[in-house]
Design a protein around this motif. Structure first.
Motif, PDB file in Angstrom:
ATOM      1  N   GLY A   1      56.239  29.510  37.417  1.00 41.36           N
ATOM      2  CA  GLY A   1      56.529  29.205  38.790  1.00 41.36           C
ATOM      3  C   GLY A   1      56.273  30.500  39.962  1.00 41.36           C
ATOM      4  N   ARG A   2      56.056  31.722  39.284  1.00 44.74           N
ATOM      5  CA  ARG A   2      55.909  32.895  40.160  1.00 44.74           C
ATOM      6  C   ARG A   2      54.511  32.852  40.771  1.00 44.74           C
ATOM      7  NH1 ARG A   2      54.090  38.222  36.408  1.00 44.74           N
ATOM      8  NH2 ARG A   2      52.937  37.043  34.987  1.00 44.74           N
ATOM      9  N   PHE A   3      53.616  31.834  40.301  1.00 43.46           N
ATOM     10  CA  PHE A   3      52.158  31.611  41.019  1.00 43.46           C
ATOM     11  C   PHE A   3      52.043  30.474  41.551  1.00 43.46           C
ATOM     12  CE2 PHE A   3      50.884  34.631  37.133  1.00 43.46           C
ATOM     13  CZ  PHE A   3      50.768  35.747  37.944  1.00 43.46           C
ATOM     14  N   ARG A   4      53.125  29.489  41.825  1.00 44.18           N
ATOM     15  CA  ARG A   4      53.171  27.994  42.051  1.00 44.18           C
ATOM     16  C   ARG A   4      52.558  28.074  43.332  1.00 44.18           C
ATOM     17  NH1 ARG A   4      58.439  25.891  41.389  1.00 44.18           N
ATOM     18  NH2 ARG A   4      58.030  26.000  39.158  1.00 44.18           N
ATOM     19  N   HIS A   5      52.696  29.023  44.564  1.00 45.49           N
ATOM     20  CA  HIS A   5      52.127  28.762  45.594  1.00 45.49           C
ATOM     21  C   HIS A   5      50.498  29.057  45.806  1.00 45.49           C
ATOM     22  CE1 HIS A   5      53.268  32.699  44.644  1.00 45.49           C
ATOM     23  NE2 HIS A   5      52.172  33.176  45.146  1.00 45.49           N
ATOM     24  N   LEU A   6      50.009  29.424  44.696  1.00 41.46           N
ATOM     25  CA  LEU A   6      48.313  29.767  44.671  1.00 41.46           C
ATOM     26  C   LEU A   6      47.547  28.610  44.880  1.00 41.46           C
ATOM     27  CD1 LEU A   6      48.192  32.657  42.132  1.00 41.46           C
ATOM     28  CD2 LEU A   6      48.515  32.915  44.584  1.00 41.46           C
ATOM     29  N   LYS A   7      46.596  28.839  45.768  1.00 43.71           N
ATOM     30  CA  LYS A   7      45.524  27.759  45.991  1.00 43.71           C
ATOM     31  C   LYS A   7      44.288  28.096  44.991  1.00 43.71           C
ATOM     32  CE  LYS A   7      47.325  26.360  50.277  1.00 43.71           C
ATOM     33  NZ  LYS A   7      48.675  27.439  50.270  1.00 43.71           N
ATOM     34  N   GLU A   8      43.541  27.106  44.955  1.00 41.73           N
ATOM     35  CA  GLU A   8      42.341  27.128  44.087  1.00 41.73           C
ATOM     36  C   GLU A   8      41.584  28.500  44.124  1.00 41.73           C
ATOM     37  OE1 GLU A   8      40.113  23.395  44.161  1.00 41.73           O
ATOM     38  OE2 GLU A   8      38.608  24.466  42.809  1.00 41.73           O
ATOM     39  N   ASP A   9      41.126  28.999  45.475  1.00 44.31           N
ATOM     40  CA  ASP A   9      40.496  29.949  45.983  1.00 44.31           C
ATOM     41  C   ASP A   9      41.292  31.199  45.106  1.00 44.31           C
ATOM     42  OD1 ASP A   9      38.532  28.542  47.147  1.00 44.31           O
ATOM     43  OD2 ASP A   9      39.205  29.167  49.253  1.00 44.31           O
ATOM     44  N   ASP A  10      42.465  31.388  45.282  1.00 38.01           N
ATOM     45  CA  ASP A  10      43.458  32.388  44.601  1.00 38.01           C
ATOM     46  C   ASP A  10      43.057  32.450  43.297  1.00 38.01           C
ATOM     47  OD1 ASP A  10      44.349  32.610  47.527  1.00 38.01           O
ATOM     48  OD2 ASP A  10      46.093  31.243  46.709  1.00 38.01           O
ATOM     49  N   ILE A  11      43.024  31.219  42.560  1.00 43.67           N
ATOM     50  CA  ILE A  11      42.948  31.200  41.070  1.00 43.67           C
ATOM     51  C   ILE A  11      41.615  31.622  40.861  1.00 43.67           C
ATOM     52  CG2 ILE A  11      43.116  29.772  39.280  1.00 43.67           C
ATOM     53  CD1 ILE A  11      45.563  28.386  40.705  1.00 43.67           C
ATOM     54  N   ASN A  12      40.642  31.270  41.521  1.00 46.38           N
ATOM     55  CA  ASN A  12      39.291  31.565  41.346  1.00 46.38           C
ATOM     56  C   ASN A  12      39.014  33.091  41.443  1.00 46.38           C
ATOM     57  OD1 ASN A  12      38.518  29.160  40.724  1.00 46.38           O
ATOM     58  ND2 ASN A  12      37.688  28.433  42.970  1.00 46.38           N
ATOM     59  N   GLU A  13      39.804  33.622  42.350  1.00 47.18           N
ATOM     60  CA  GLU A  13      39.614  35.001  42.616  1.00 47.18           C
ATOM     61  C   GLU A  13      40.099  35.974  41.312  1.00 47.18           C
ATOM     62  OE1 GLU A  13      41.330  36.518  46.249  1.00 47.18           O
ATOM     63  OE2 GLU A  13      41.372  38.682  45.173  1.00 47.18           O
ATOM     64  N   ILE A  14      41.136  35.386  40.950  1.00 46.86           N
ATOM     65  CA  ILE A  14      41.895  36.160  39.679  1.00 46.86           C
ATOM     66  C   ILE A  14      40.946  35.976  38.537  1.00 46.86           C
ATOM     67  CG2 ILE A  14      43.641  35.736  38.042  1.00 46.86           C
ATOM     68  CD1 ILE A  14      45.578  34.683  40.429  1.00 46.86           C
ATOM     69  N   GLN A  15      40.207  34.824  38.471  1.00 47.38           N
ATOM     70  CA  GLN A  15      39.407  34.537  37.343  1.00 47.38           C
ATOM     71  C   GLN A  15      38.265  35.450  37.332  1.00 47.38           C
ATOM     72  OE1 GLN A  15      39.669  31.928  34.683  1.00 47.38           O
ATOM     73  NE2 GLN A  15      38.320  33.617  33.964  1.00 47.38           N
ATOM     74  N   ALA A  16      37.593  35.655  38.540  1.00 51.00           N
ATOM     75  CA  ALA A  16      36.485  36.452  38.830  1.00 51.00           C
ATOM     76  C   ALA A  16      36.953  38.189  38.376  1.00 51.00           C
ATOM     77  CB  ALA A  16      36.099  36.499  40.271  1.00 51.00           C
ATOM     78  N   PHE A  17      38.040  38.480  38.808  1.00 51.28           N
ATOM     79  CA  PHE A  17      38.675  39.625  38.606  1.00 51.28           C
ATOM     80  C   PHE A  17      38.826  39.925  36.827  1.00 51.28           C
ATOM     81  CE2 PHE A  17      42.716  42.349  37.587  1.00 51.28           C
ATOM     82  CZ  PHE A  17      41.887  43.359  37.866  1.00 51.28           C
ATOM     83  N   VAL A  18      39.416  38.992  36.461  1.00 49.08           N
ATOM     84  CA  VAL A  18      39.701  38.759  34.886  1.00 49.08           C
ATOM     85  C   VAL A  18      38.277  39.007  34.057  1.00 49.08           C
ATOM     86  CG1 VAL A  18      40.471  37.443  32.780  1.00 49.08           C
ATOM     87  CG2 VAL A  18      41.934  38.100  35.011  1.00 49.08           C
ATOM     88  N   ASP A  19      37.328  38.062  34.455  1.00 45.58           N
ATOM     89  CA  ASP A  19      35.936  38.385  33.945  1.00 45.58           C
ATOM     90  C   ASP A  19      35.232  39.604  34.175  1.00 45.58           C
ATOM     91  OD1 ASP A  19      36.179  35.717  33.338  1.00 45.58           O
ATOM     92  OD2 ASP A  19      35.000  34.826  34.949  1.00 45.58           O
ATOM     93  N   LYS A  20      35.211  40.139  35.355  1.00 45.41           N
ATOM     94  CA  LYS A  20      34.701  41.438  35.564  1.00 45.41           C
ATOM     95  C   LYS A  20      35.440  42.367  34.568  1.00 45.41           C
ATOM     96  CE  LYS A  20      33.985  44.582  39.287  1.00 45.41           C
ATOM     97  NZ  LYS A  20      34.541  44.869  40.710  1.00 45.41           N
TER      98      LYS A  20
END
Lengths: 295, 386
Positions: free
Chosen positions: A265-284
């Motif tokens: 629930g704490r991430f429920r407001h995130l949009k696809e772009d936001d999640i992509n950004e998190i993914q990029a950060f985690v990958d890096k």
């Protein structure tokens, strides 16, 4: 290799933790391995409440409650005290939340690490000030809702890379661990028990009310965080020797962060772009860690 | 024949810690305290003292380390001054609530801003509500002797409270005086090993300081006050045993020519010892003057103060400190001590010598001149550029 976790419980039932509390599970596992010759120091954190109230106490080893910013140094004092007045082999443990570690306690923590105090420091990281009602800490991940980072303006800053800060102190042993992998945690504790000097454990500990997840999902969510490398498991020896210890490297290849994010629930407001950004950060960050571990 | 050493006040504190066989020291440097811990770190290295020295990153941590070590059953020592003491404030409460007999030297230094390093009592007096016992010294012998007595008092199970030994910056901290050293065997007999009733002990595990509801918190505060109440007798016993073993006589207050005095000056620390010379000058001029030096500020020596002051015609209180919006802090305590007495002499509250400004023999005789000509007031500023 299967590790046997010691059976003797050093936490009493009937403590005051919320259902599915990762922090309660973390201490239960840690104390089983550290054993009875252990003295605990708690700063202000969820465990200040979980343990009590007076005259009750949930732990079966001696426990000193101390001020918010002093976990590391109070435990160093305890160690010096037992060295001079009792059994010098008694294990001294600072057991703190992320607020008491990443934020208000970092000065005393850095001091104790720099002096290479012969003690354990554990942070059970639930990624916000949960005990006071879910306020952001510097351990809160980017994009998360907390009561001080409302959904209209979720946390803008990245989670502080505390493990790298501690590694820069060149302490003998650092480990990340997760409540979903008690064997890995136990194995690391056994190893650290043999090391003299400062031992730092960063334990990932989900908080159902703060993360807005179901209590029965604590382990599932914690497992996901390791599998998708939001919270990779590794060790650092002497501040420079990195060893990644992912439980199932084959299965964990390219697990995306989506499911982990969408389940909370704490991430429920995130949009696809936001999640992509998190993914990029985690990958890096994962690539960087692999480089450090020379894989 | 006893050994004597020429010691600065700071080193008198260090030697007091050695004579008391402290086991854990934790400290952080601050002028004018630094020499206390410099000497102690040398002593821990060369074997003069068998103690752990935790060289922390702040005074807040210094007190926290002492608290942890004390809770584990060790005898602990630290020293600080001014800003350092203020930074410790939270942990001063923690030592009291934990009933831990940490002993600390505090070198009185005025608070910043502006930056200053000279003497004033506002730093330690600001901590008067924390529950620490406080004793104010006026000589380096008194500093040295007070450390040994402090452990004897603080560790007494009836008291179990921390204690602060307070001395003036530079006037004592950096001034060398002859100090008669205490024979270690006699010190060990006077002050046995610390043996707390409760400690962090894996063989007998207890939890300390956990969440306490309104059902129990008040009782714990009551017990702290009871510790303070009982400390009066413990202090007197410790002082009389000290006198019989070592020959030096200390009270909760020091009286100088007070028996027949009409006008009594009340003060603390080195300003009060300067005052003795002023009293002699005034006596030679036929003024029946006396001096009451308060040694213990906590617990406050109500009985002694009332006994000494009740027959005076005027009381002059000299404060080298200020509680803005109120006045001199000693003045307030003395006034409240006298309020329920039948004979209530007029009380003058003088503020003087802040930020280390000299208080001379003449400055003090001037207080008596002022009181001769003026009605009493709560705040009378002396030697200030208005």
């Amino acid at each position: 290799m299967i590790y046997t976790i010691p059976q003797k419980e050093l936490i009493n039932p009937g403590h005051l933790a919320c259902q599915g509390c990762g922090g309660a599970l973390a201490l239960r596992t840690v104390l089983k391995t550290l054993g009875e010759n252990t003295i605990l120091t708690f700063p202000a954190c969820c465990w200040s409440v979980i343990d009590g109230p007076f005259p009750y106490s949930a732990v079966k080893v001696p426990l000193f409650h101390t001020a918010f910013e002093t976990a590391a140094v109070t435990a160093a004092g305890v160690k010096a005290g037992v060295k001079k007045a009792q059994d010098p082999n008694t294990i001294s443990v600072a057991w703190a939340g992320d607020g008491g570690t990443f934020d208000i306690g970092i000065q005393a923590l850095s001091g104790a690490a720099e002096r290479n105090e012969d003690m354990f420091y554990f942070v059970y990281d639930n990624e916000a000030y949960m005990n006071t009602g879910v306020q952001r800490s510097s351990a809160t991940p980017k994009g998360a809702w907390t009561t001080t980072t409302p959904t209209q303006s979720p946390k803008k800053e990245r989670k502080k890379d505390l493990v790298s800060i501690i590694a820069a102190h060149a302490v003998p042993y650092i480990a990340t661990a997760c409540v979903a992998y008690p064997e890995d945690l136990t194995k690391k504790l056994e190893k650290a028990k043999k090391i003299k000097g400062f031992k730092f454990f960063h334990i990932f500990a989900p908080c159902p009310p703060g993360w807005k997840i179901n209590p029965q999902d604590t382990i599932r969510i914690a497992k996901m965080a390791v599998e998708n490398k939001m919270f990779p498991l590794f060790e650092i020896e002497d501040g420079e020797k990195y060893t990644i210890n992912m439980p199932n490297p084959k299965k964990e290849k390219n697990v995306p962060v989506n499911e982990y994010i969408l389940k909370q629930g704490r991430f429920r407001h995130l949009k696809e772009d936001d999640i992509n950004e998190i993914q990029a950060f985690v990958d890096k960050r994962w690539e960087k860690l692999k480089k450090l571990a020379e894989i | 024949m006893s050994t004597q050493k020429v010691l600065m006040g700071n080193h008198a504190l260090s030697w007091g810690a050695v004579t008391s066989r402290v086991q854990v020291i934790s400290a952080y440097p601050i002028t004018p305290q630094t020499q206390v811990v410099e000497l102690l770190s040398e002593m821990c290295t060369d074997g003069t003292l068998d103690a752990e020295f935790i060289k922390v990153e702040s005074e807040h941590s210094a007190m926290a380390a002492c608290i942890g070590a004390s809770a584990a059953g060790a005898r602990t020592f630290t020293a600080t001054s001014a800003q350092g003491l203020a930074l410790m404030h939270e942990m001063l409460h923690w030592a009291v609530g934990g009933r831990l007999p940490v002993v600390m030297g505090n070198i009185n230094r005025a608070m910043a801003p502006p930056w200053t390093i000279w003497t004033e009592q506002t730093d330690s007096l600001s901590q008067r509500d924390t529950g620490w016992l406080q004793v104010y010294a006026s000589s380096n012998q008194e500093v040295y002797d007070s450390v040994l007595m402090a452990y004897k008092i603080a560790e007494n199970r009836k008291v179990s409270l921390p204690m602060m030994i307070v001395l003036d910056a530079f006037f004592l901290s950096h001034t060398s005086e002859n100090v008669i050293m205490i024979d270690q065997n006699k010190a060990d007999a006077y002050l046995p090993k610390y043996d707390p009733e409760f400690k962090l002990d894996v063989k007998n595990p207890h939890t300390f300081g956990g969440l306490t509801t309104p059902d129990w918190y008040m009782e714990l505060r009551y017990n702290i006050q009871k510790g303070m109440d009982d400390s009066y007798q413990v202090i007197r016993d410790a002082q009389s045993e000290f006198k019989s073993v070592f020959g030096r006589d200390y009270g909760m207050v020091e009286e100088y020519k007070c028996e027949d005095a009409d006008v009594i000056l009340v003060g603390m620390a080195t300003a009060a010892s300067t005052g003795k010379e002023s009293i002699d000058i005034l006596r030679n001029k036929g003024v029946k003057a006396g001096l009451l030096r308060i040694r213990y500020f906590r617990p406050f020596p109500f009985e002694d103060v009332r006994r000494v002051l009740k027959n005076a015609k005027q009381i002059l209180v000299l404060d080298r400190n200020l509680s803005p919006g109120l006045g001199g802090i000693t003045f307030q305590e003395v006034k409240s001590a006298m309020y329920n007495e039948k004979n209530k002499p007029p009380i003058y509250g003088f503020i003087m010598g802040l930020g280390g400004r000299d208080i001379t023999v003449e400055s003090i005789t001037n207080l008596f001149e002022h009181a001769k000509k003026n009605d009493p007031q709560d705040i009378i500023w002396m030697e200030v550029k208005k």
